[in-house]
Motif scaffolding. Structure first.
Motif, PDB file in Angstrom:
ATOM      1  N   HIS A  51      -8.125  -0.057  -4.789  1.00 52.99           N
ATOM      2  CA  HIS A  51      -7.566   0.481  -3.546  1.00 52.99           C
ATOM      3  C   HIS A  51      -6.102   0.106  -3.345  1.00 52.99           C
ATOM      4  O   HIS A  51      -5.522   0.435  -2.308  1.00 52.99           O
ATOM      5  N   LYS A  97      -5.709   1.200   0.611  1.00 53.26           N
ATOM      6  CA  LYS A  97      -6.651   1.898   1.474  1.00 53.26           C
ATOM      7  C   LYS A  97      -7.682   0.901   1.990  1.00 53.26           C
ATOM      8  O   LYS A  97      -8.338   0.204   1.216  1.00 53.26           O
ATOM      9  N   ASP A 136      -7.418   8.229   7.755  1.00 55.44           N
ATOM     10  CA  ASP A 136      -7.633   7.093   6.858  1.00 55.44           C
ATOM     11  C   ASP A 136      -6.801   5.894   7.301  1.00 55.44           C
ATOM     12  O   ASP A 136      -5.703   6.045   7.868  1.00 55.44           O
ATOM     13  N   ASN A 137      -7.281   4.708   7.006  1.00 58.17           N
ATOM     14  CA  ASN A 137      -6.614   3.465   7.367  1.00 58.17           C
ATOM     15  C   ASN A 137      -6.021   2.799   6.126  1.00 58.17           C
ATOM     16  O   ASN A 137      -6.692   2.702   5.092  1.00 58.17           O
ATOM     17  N   TYR A 138      -4.783   2.339   6.258  1.00 61.33           N
ATOM     18  CA  TYR A 138      -4.081   1.739   5.122  1.00 61.33           C
ATOM     19  C   TYR A 138      -3.341   0.477   5.543  1.00 61.33           C
ATOM     20  O   TYR A 138      -2.976   0.304   6.706  1.00 61.33           O
ATOM     21  N   TRP A 189     -11.404  -6.442   5.161  1.00 63.15           N
ATOM     22  CA  TRP A 189     -10.157  -6.540   4.402  1.00 63.15           C
ATOM     23  C   TRP A 189      -8.961  -6.647   5.342  1.00 63.15           C
ATOM     24  O   TRP A 189      -8.025  -7.409   5.085  1.00 63.15           O
ATOM     25  N   ASP A 228     -10.929   0.377   3.313  1.00 62.82           N
ATOM     26  CA  ASP A 228     -12.264   0.947   3.487  1.00 62.82           C
ATOM     27  C   ASP A 228     -13.238  -0.031   4.137  1.00 62.82           C
ATOM     28  O   ASP A 228     -14.397   0.317   4.355  1.00 62.82           O
ATOM     29  N   ASN A 229     -12.768  -1.239   4.409  1.00 66.02           N
ATOM     30  CA  ASN A 229     -13.631  -2.276   4.952  1.00 66.02           C
ATOM     31  C   ASN A 229     -12.847  -3.040   6.023  1.00 66.02           C
ATOM     32  O   ASN A 229     -11.756  -3.555   5.737  1.00 66.02           O
ATOM     33  N   GLN A 230     -13.383  -3.137   7.222  1.00 68.35           N
ATOM     34  CA  GLN A 230     -12.706  -3.835   8.311  1.00 68.35           C
ATOM     35  C   GLN A 230     -12.419  -5.283   7.958  1.00 68.35           C
ATOM     36  O   GLN A 230     -11.414  -5.859   8.368  1.00 68.35           O
TER      37      GLN A 230
END
Length: 328
Positions: free
Chosen positions: A182, A309, A251-253, A315, A311-313
């Motif tokens: 990611h 990216k 999407d969150n980055y 992170w 994909d997991n809070q």
């Protein structure tokens, strides 16, 4: 060559001494080595990294509570030796094993793997990951596959936070496997880096010329052209990253803009503004951002752009986790 140095042959020794004396409340030097280690002595998984010097503050600047346990400093743009890495593994081991973050360069991989084998003969459990975040070229000087560049710092941050919160060696390995795909980086250079013992830049660009995709040791990029505006440079790099990620609105980055050594923060912030505009236009949410010099190439002018990216809070929580280091 204009450098703030004494004897080029002594630059690593004097640099490490200067760093550890300046921040003695955070780090120390292991005597007769090129290793910087945290003064913290908690019983948890050890986290080490390293590589050739010339990328400061990477990696020694990220040693401390919540990030690296130790960093092994090689000579300029040269992998540290297996015996130095082995000393770092032994020093970082508190009975819970040691995890190594290795950038994808053939010398680094060979020497860290050799040190791992030696440490395991001592009964130390060692795992590692290889960071290959640079999307500029598939293969380059010193690599098979993509190079490891500034995205490595995000790996230090996330794994270090997980370890500080009690992650086991197996959990750290699993986390590294999850996050590495990611993280993607691409850069642009305006000038070459001058290795002190060489005395001249590793490559030359005209005053009005840039090169996309240059590596952190001056490895070739993918295209040279005339200097563009910050907005145009941002568009090129963001488009390259979009080819990898296939951006989707919502999407969150995480975002890391990294100066390569000689580019002022004023210009990095201008570039950041252009990047934020482009990402906002496609509906990308930036949940974490860092701007500054984190993995340089001595005095190279230019910047790199890293996106991760999220994909997991968890992170995101790891990225925002408080640390005590020199450079974060």
């Amino acid at each position: 060559m204009k450098k703030l140095i004494n004897n080029p042959a002594h630059i690593i020794d004097e640099m490490i001494n200067g760093l550890t004396k300046s921040y003695a409340h955070l780090v120390k030097r292991i005597e007769n080595t090129t290793i910087v280690i945290s003064i913290e002595n908690a019983a948890k998984v050890g986290l080490i990294s390293g590589g050739g010097s010339g990328h400061e503050p990477a990696h020694a600047g990220f040693v401390g509570q919540g990030m690296l346990t130790a960093a092994v400093c090689g000579q300029v743009f040269t992998s540290p030796t297996p015996d130095q890495i082995l000393i770092a593994i032994r020093a970082a081991n508190k009975g819970h094993g040691v995890f190594m973050v290795v950038k994808n360069y053939s010398g680094d991989i060979m020497n860290f793997e050799m040190a791992k084998d030696l440490a395991e003969m001592d009964g130390i459990d060692v795992e590692y990951c290889i960071v290959a975040d640079d999307i500029a070229v598939e293969n380059s000087t010193y690599t098979q596959g993509r190079r490891g560049v500034a995205g490595t710092v995000l790996v230090h941050k996330i794994l270090g936070a997980a370890i500080d919160q009690g992650a086991t060696l197996a959990e750290v390995k699993s986390l590294s496997d999850a996050i590495l795909p990611h993280i993607k980086t691409i850069g642009v250079a305006f000038s070459g880096a001058t290795v002190p013992e060489v005395g001249k830049p590793g490559f030359a660009l005209a005053d009005d010329e840039i090169e996309y995709g240059v590596g952190i040791h001056g490895e070739p990029g993918y295209r040279r052209e005339k200097l563009q505006s910050s907005a145009d440079l941002a568009k090129e790099l963001v488009n390259k990253l979009n080819n990898e990620f296939n951006f989707q609105s919502g999407d969150n980055y995480a975002l890391l803009i990294n100066g390569l050594g000689s580019t002022p923060l004023m210009e990095q912030y201008v570039f950041a503004n252009d990047v934020f505009k482009l990402l906002t236009n496609v509906g990308i949410n930036i949940h974490f951002s860092k701007i500054g010099n984190y993995m340089t190439a001595i005095d190279m002018a230019g910047v790199s752009l890293t996106l991760m990216k999220l994909d997991n809070q968890k992170w995101t929580e790891y990225l925002n986790y408080g640390v005590k280091t020199v450079a974060w």
